[in-house]
Design a protein around this motif. Structure first.
Motif, PDB file in Angstrom:
ATOM      1  N   PRO A   1       0.905  -1.223  -0.496  1.00 16.53           N
ATOM      2  CA  PRO A   1       0.384  -0.014  -0.054  1.00 16.53           C
ATOM      3  C   PRO A   1       0.558   1.384  -0.375  1.00 16.53           C
ATOM      4  CG  PRO A   1      -0.100  -1.060   2.344  1.00 16.53           C
ATOM      5  CD  PRO A   1       0.974  -2.435   1.064  1.00 16.53           C
ATOM      6  N   LEU A   2       0.327   2.413  -0.810  1.00 21.93           N
ATOM      7  CA  LEU A   2       0.664   3.623  -0.372  1.00 21.93           C
ATOM      8  C   LEU A   2       1.730   3.483   0.659  1.00 21.93           C
ATOM      9  CD1 LEU A   2       1.793   6.525  -1.964  1.00 21.93           C
ATOM     10  CD2 LEU A   2      -0.507   6.928  -1.174  1.00 21.93           C
ATOM     11  N   THR A   3       1.311   3.863   1.858  1.00 19.82           N
ATOM     12  CA  THR A   3       1.653   4.245   2.866  1.00 19.82           C
ATOM     13  C   THR A   3       3.127   3.085   3.305  1.00 19.82           C
ATOM     14  OG1 THR A   3      -0.012   2.312   4.386  1.00 19.82           O
ATOM     15  CG2 THR A   3      -0.237   5.042   4.492  1.00 19.82           C
ATOM     16  N   THR A   4       3.112   2.446   3.003  1.00 14.31           N
ATOM     17  CA  THR A   4       4.524   1.100   3.723  1.00 14.31           C
ATOM     18  C   THR A   4       5.917   1.668   2.457  1.00 14.31           C
ATOM     19  OG1 THR A   4       3.174  -0.547   3.731  1.00 14.31           O
ATOM     20  CG2 THR A   4       5.585  -1.456   3.066  1.00 14.31           C
ATOM     21  N   LEU A   5       4.504   1.928   1.337  1.00 14.41           N
ATOM     22  CA  LEU A   5       5.946   2.421  -0.333  1.00 14.41           C
ATOM     23  C   LEU A   5       6.386   3.509  -0.216  1.00 14.41           C
ATOM     24  CD1 LEU A   5       6.719   1.677  -2.422  1.00 14.41           C
ATOM     25  CD2 LEU A   5       5.313   2.692  -4.174  1.00 14.41           C
ATOM     26  N   THR A   6       5.400   4.732   0.909  1.00 13.88           N
ATOM     27  CA  THR A   6       5.986   5.874   1.191  1.00 13.88           C
ATOM     28  C   THR A   6       7.312   5.590   2.407  1.00 13.88           C
ATOM     29  OG1 THR A   6       3.778   6.920   1.202  1.00 13.88           O
ATOM     30  CG2 THR A   6       5.146   8.128   2.286  1.00 13.88           C
ATOM     31  N   GLN A   7       7.025   4.955   3.537  1.00 16.20           N
ATOM     32  CA  GLN A   7       8.056   4.449   5.116  1.00 16.20           C
ATOM     33  C   GLN A   7       9.614   4.243   4.123  1.00 16.20           C
ATOM     34  OE1 GLN A   7       8.620   5.017   7.621  1.00 16.20           O
ATOM     35  NE2 GLN A   7      10.240   3.871   8.003  1.00 16.20           N
ATOM     36  N   LEU A   8       9.474   3.503   2.526  1.00 11.94           N
ATOM     37  CA  LEU A   8      10.659   2.701   1.964  1.00 11.94           C
ATOM     38  C   LEU A   8      11.307   3.623   1.728  1.00 11.94           C
ATOM     39  CD1 LEU A   8       8.864  -0.599   0.852  1.00 11.94           C
ATOM     40  CD2 LEU A   8      10.251  -0.514   1.990  1.00 11.94           C
ATOM     41  N   ALA A   9      10.091   4.568   1.299  1.00 16.48           N
ATOM     42  CA  ALA A   9      10.877   5.831   0.713  1.00 16.48           C
ATOM     43  C   ALA A   9      12.100   6.606   0.855  1.00 16.48           C
ATOM     44  CB  ALA A   9      10.121   6.315  -0.731  1.00 16.48           C
TER      45      ALA A   9
END
Length: 291
Positions: free
Chosen positions: A252-260
């Motif tokens: 999900p977007l929230t996870t991708l934001t954290q990874l980035a």
């Protein structure tokens, strides 16, 4: 049930028997999923908690929000709330139709070329070859910025038999944790097992110094030529783009934001949602009859 969960349950005040059962079920499930992923409930990491929520992504948003609150309460009781800092409250994925064009490269081709060079082990690739492989795989599988990569220390990497994490210091010294997939763990282990020095840096040059941004750019430039890409195609940021673009299909977007390591999910949305042309291409075959 694990003693630290029992301790929490015995000291928590519940307003009803139903609430007690909900907490009990959620924490029991949390324990099973974390330990099933190779984690230890007594030594929880942010990655363990993130792994749990990734496994629950198919559940309704209301269910995941309730679980988030229960696990937050459990962590707070044990003074572990800092391990939840990088994990955002579950929300519906935001959809936009305005994704910009994102540069990416053929990772499979890069990996094939690396394996060819590994088999030959000649010339410059022979000396420091495993370091170069581990470096490239780190960029491929984590999406780190080049500045984050060169500043990695050995103490930032935690590799276990079934899991692994990398602690990253991003822009503004903002810390985050990213998982180290199996293939990356293998390459890092092969490289680190040959290190006989005491330098704290993960990646060092042939002279024994911490590798520089220019060193990384030179390594990728040579690999670019071996892969037959157009000059200047392969650079650290395009590997970051490729990682985030590919990962966006699975998290999900929230996870991708954290990874980035982004502060604002809007920055990350360029990787997550199709533009109008892509939507149009998908709709072309929407009602086509099957042969």
């Amino acid at each position: 049930m694990n003693p630290i969960i029992i301790q929490f349950m015995e000291n928590k005040k519940f307003d009803s028997r139903a609430t007690f059962r909900t907490f009990q079920y959620t924490l029991h499930n949390f324990l099973n999923i974390v330990e099933g992923g190779g984690g230890d409930i007594n030594r929880l990491t942010e990655y363990d908690i993130r792994y749990y929520f990734q496994k629950r992504e198919d559940k309704k948003i209301a269910t995941r929000q309730k679980e988030y609150s229960i696990i937050s309460s459990f962590l707070k009781y044990h003074n572990w709330q800092d391990r939840m800092n990088g994990i955002e409250y579950p929300e519906e994925k935001i959809v936009s139709m305005e994704r910009k064009s994102v540069d990416s490269v053929d990772i499979a081709k890069i990996k094939r070329e690396i394996e060819k060079m590994n088999r030959k082990l000649n010339g410059e690739w022979k000396k420091g070859g495993k370091m170069r492989v581990a470096l490239i795989y780190t960029l491929i599988y984590t999406g780190l910025r080049v500045s984050e990569l060169v500043n990695l220390n050995k103490s930032h990497i935690d590799i276990r038999e079934r899991t692994g994490t990398i602690q990253v210091s991003g822009k503004g010294n903002k810390a985050r944790t990213v998982p180290a997939p199996k293939e990356l763990r293998r390459k890092l282990t092969e490289y680190m097992s040959e290190r006989e020095d005491n330098h704290p840096a993960v990646f060092i040059s042939n002279r024994g110094d911490r590798i520089s941004v220019r060193n990384v750019q030179d390594i990728l430039a040579r690999l670019n030529d071996r892969c037959g890409f157009k000059k200047g195609t392969l650079h650290p940021h395009v590997l970051r783009h490729t990682f985030l673009y590919q990962t966006a299909e699975h998290v999900p977007l929230t996870t991708l934001t954290q990874l980035a390591g982004h502060d604002d999910p809007k920055t990350t949305m360029i990787y997550t949602t199709p533009n109008l042309q892509e939507v149009g291409n998908r709709l072309d075959n929407l009602y086509e009859e099957e042969d």
